[in-house]
Design an enzyme around this catalytic site. Sequence first.
Site, PDB file in Angstrom:
ATOM      1  CG  ASP A  33      -2.119  -1.148   0.812  1.00 29.31           C
ATOM      2  OD1 ASP A  33      -2.354  -1.170   0.438  1.00 29.31           O
ATOM      3  OD2 ASP A  33      -1.889  -1.994   2.397  1.00 29.31           O
ATOM      4  CG  HIS A  34       4.091   3.610   2.389  1.00 32.23           C
ATOM      5  ND1 HIS A  34       4.895   4.415   2.363  1.00 32.23           N
ATOM      6  CD2 HIS A  34       3.039   4.957   2.391  1.00 32.23           C
ATOM      7  CE1 HIS A  34       5.393   5.953   2.527  1.00 32.23           C
ATOM      8  NE2 HIS A  34       4.555   5.891   3.035  1.00 32.23           N
ATOM      9  CG  PHE A  35       2.884   5.452  -2.185  1.00 32.53           C
ATOM     10  CD1 PHE A  35       1.666   5.261  -1.504  1.00 32.53           C
ATOM     11  CD2 PHE A  35       4.574   6.630  -1.508  1.00 32.53           C
ATOM     12  CE1 PHE A  35       1.698   7.128  -0.241  1.00 32.53           C
ATOM     13  CE2 PHE A  35       4.391   6.738  -0.488  1.00 32.53           C
ATOM     14  CZ  PHE A  35       3.065   6.905  -0.223  1.00 32.53           C
ATOM     15  CB  VAL A  40       8.092   4.552  -0.028  1.00 25.72           C
ATOM     16  CG1 VAL A  40       9.504   5.417   0.564  1.00 25.72           C
ATOM     17  CG2 VAL A  40       8.462   5.131  -1.812  1.00 25.72           C
TER      18      VAL A  40
END
Length: 158
Positions: A33-35, A40
């Site tokens: 989810d990041h990203f 990251v």
Amino acid sequence: MRWIWVDRFVAFQSGKSARAVKYLSLAEDYFADHFPGYPVMPGALILEGLAQTGGILVGEANQFREKVVLAKVPHVTFHRDMLAGEQLVYEAEILHLREEGASVAGRVLVDGTVTAEAEIFFAHLDKSRSQQLFGDKNFVFTGEMEHLLARLTNLPKT
């Protein structure tokens, strides 16, 4: 998801400094989810890994008799993103160690380049008050953290 953000210690000088590493694997949950498309590591987790390195250093300085908690981060600077596939090196150095707590200077390096810097304050919980709330057990240095700590005795002296 893991809650320990340090994979291993590579150097440890009691009461002075510590060096630990964290390997950023694309398999870690937060990268989904990041990203998406640009994996990251969240800055808060990078800072947490640095704080865990410094907190263990502070705790060991008092033979883990004190309950050490993160109290304040007055300064943190991130110089760039840290990406899946990289190895973070956390460096922590005790600046001040007192009865009530400690301050630590920390750096994060990737391939020898400083990617983040922070000053972190740790507090020692008041013994009588923390004993009332939590008992004699040291809730900070338990479980998986004990496994990391057990390996400190096998580190090269710096």
